[in-house]
Design a protein around this motif. Sequence first.
Motif, short mmCIF file in Angstrom:
data_model
loop_
_atom_site.label_atom_id
_atom_site.label_comp_id
_atom_site.label_asym_id
_atom_site.label_seq_id
_atom_site.Cartn_x
_atom_site.Cartn_y
_atom_site.Cartn_z
N THR A 93 0.82 -1.21 0.00
CA THR A 93 0.00 0.00 0.00
C THR A 93 0.85 1.26 0.00
O THR A 93 0.59 2.21 -0.74
N TRP A 94 1.87 1.29 0.84
CA TRP A 94 2.65 2.52 0.98
C TRP A 94 3.88 2.57 0.09
O TRP A 94 4.77 3.39 0.30
N GLU A 147 11.98 1.74 4.67
CA GLU A 147 10.91 0.97 5.29
C GLU A 147 10.10 1.80 6.29
O GLU A 147 8.94 1.47 6.58
N ARG A 148 10.66 2.88 6.80
CA ARG A 148 10.02 3.61 7.90
C ARG A 148 9.76 5.08 7.61
O ARG A 148 9.03 5.73 8.35
N HIS A 149 10.34 5.62 6.56
CA HIS A 149 10.26 7.06 6.32
C HIS A 149 9.56 7.46 5.03
O HIS A 149 9.43 8.65 4.76
N ILE A 150 9.14 6.51 4.21
CA ILE A 150 8.63 6.83 2.87
C ILE A 150 7.20 6.31 2.70
O ILE A 150 6.90 5.17 3.05
N THR A 151 6.34 7.16 2.13
CA THR A 151 5.01 6.75 1.69
C THR A 151 4.85 7.17 0.24
O THR A 151 5.02 8.34 -0.09
N VAL A 152 4.54 6.24 -0.63
CA VAL A 152 4.30 6.53 -2.04
C VAL A 152 2.82 6.79 -2.22
O VAL A 152 1.97 6.04 -1.72
N THR A 153 2.49 7.85 -2.95
CA THR A 153 1.10 8.31 -3.08
C THR A 153 0.71 8.50 -4.54
O THR A 153 1.55 8.40 -5.44
N ALA A 163 -0.45 13.43 -1.76
CA ALA A 163 0.53 13.49 -0.67
C ALA A 163 0.22 14.63 0.30
O ALA A 163 0.24 14.45 1.52
N MET A 164 -0.08 15.81 -0.24
CA MET A 164 -0.38 16.95 0.63
C MET A 164 -1.70 16.73 1.37
O MET A 164 -1.81 17.01 2.58
N ALA A 165 -2.71 16.21 0.68
CA ALA A 165 -4.00 15.97 1.32
C ALA A 165 -3.87 14.93 2.43
O ALA A 165 -4.41 15.10 3.53
N PHE A 205 -6.63 4.48 3.01
CA PHE A 205 -8.07 4.58 2.82
C PHE A 205 -8.48 5.69 1.85
O PHE A 205 -9.66 5.83 1.53
N LEU A 206 -7.50 6.47 1.38
CA LEU A 206 -7.78 7.44 0.32
C LEU A 206 -7.70 6.79 -1.05
O LEU A 206 -8.61 6.89 -1.87
N THR A 207 -6.58 6.11 -1.31
CA THR A 207 -6.35 5.61 -2.67
C THR A 207 -5.82 4.19 -2.72
O THR A 207 -5.61 3.65 -3.81
#
Length: 396
Positions: A67-68, A92-98, A104-106, A265-267
């Motif tokens: 997911t991330w 593994e702990r600092h990155i979220t792909v959107t 990302a901002m939302a 839960f957004l995308t």
Amino acid sequence: MTQAHKQKISSKASQFTESVIREMTRVALQHNAVNLAQGFPDFPCPPELKQAAYEAIAGDVNQYGITWGDRAFRHALAEKVRWYLGLEIDPERHITVTCGSTEAMAATMLATVDPGDEVIVFEPYYENYGPDAVIASATPRYVSLHPPDWTFDEAELRQAFNNNTKAIIINTPHNPTGKVFSREELTLIAELCQKWDVLVFTDEIYEHILYDGTEHIAMATLPGMEERTVTINSLSKTYSVTGWRVGYILANPELTGAIRRVHDFLTVGAPAPLQRAGVAAMQLPESYYKELAILYQEKRDSLLQILDEVGIPYSIPKGAYYVLADISRFGYKTDVDFVLYLIKEIGVAAVPGSSFFSQPEKASKFIRFCFSKKPETLAVAGDRLLKLQSILQKAT
């Protein structure tokens, strides 16, 4: 007994309109105008990215991923951040792909901001920030950037911080002005954020598009700021793939955990094969970024020369790929009226300045041109814009 009428539209959705920038693209298409409005390149992305996307799809990377973010992409991204910004990022702990920097901002605001919190926004601003604050039930607090260099007043900024301030949004290089925040400006902001325990949301999507020797300073690299900075970025602008919708967020583990929950839960997740192609983007050599800056400086100078010939004043952008121009000499009552005339009669689309200001009266003399276009596109736009010379001659 008569049933009470219920309001069908939420108060949040009633507080903002659809994107004016994207609306200008639709109007431009209706009138066959050259689109210098929406910020997308009309030239191809690097072939390495196309090939990687083809191979990922052919290799059946077509289902839900983590997911991330795809693991290979996150690790490649961490390596690129290390050599460019000097930050040690744990993939593994600092990155979220959107789904783009827009999500990302939302997601960041929804994960960190509560009703009643204030978010400081520099004005003019990219049009999404206001609605993002509304959706997150936050109160935007605007601080003016003043032309021609788009500097802020230190006293005004200090006054904007208070016990209700949760975060400040910084976009550098800046859309729509082309301002690049200096180390001195960012250091002052950092001091205030630490004094008031405020988060920083930085939109650094144009980090590699810099002119005249200007340097990009990432807020997370300043002393004491890595833990309280959420860095937002995307493949879109640097790699000319605005339609891929692959963005990413760098943040400390506590913030990342909350952001990932909201993002889920957004995308659910960004496009899986295009994340794999993002690995190829992260592995491009340093020379790619140098050539990119040179390419865009040529485009910038080409558009500025056109505006000089027409006689339209502007602020010289130091980064990003937009020019904010002053149309007050044309005598139009509003920026929207002038832009619609420009599209329908001259055949060139721009964005009215009111997209970037909280109060329309501040924006009436500004329009934004985008120059992320092929030389041929800019040449056609230039020929059409020269028609404005006669209007200015009549006005004087």
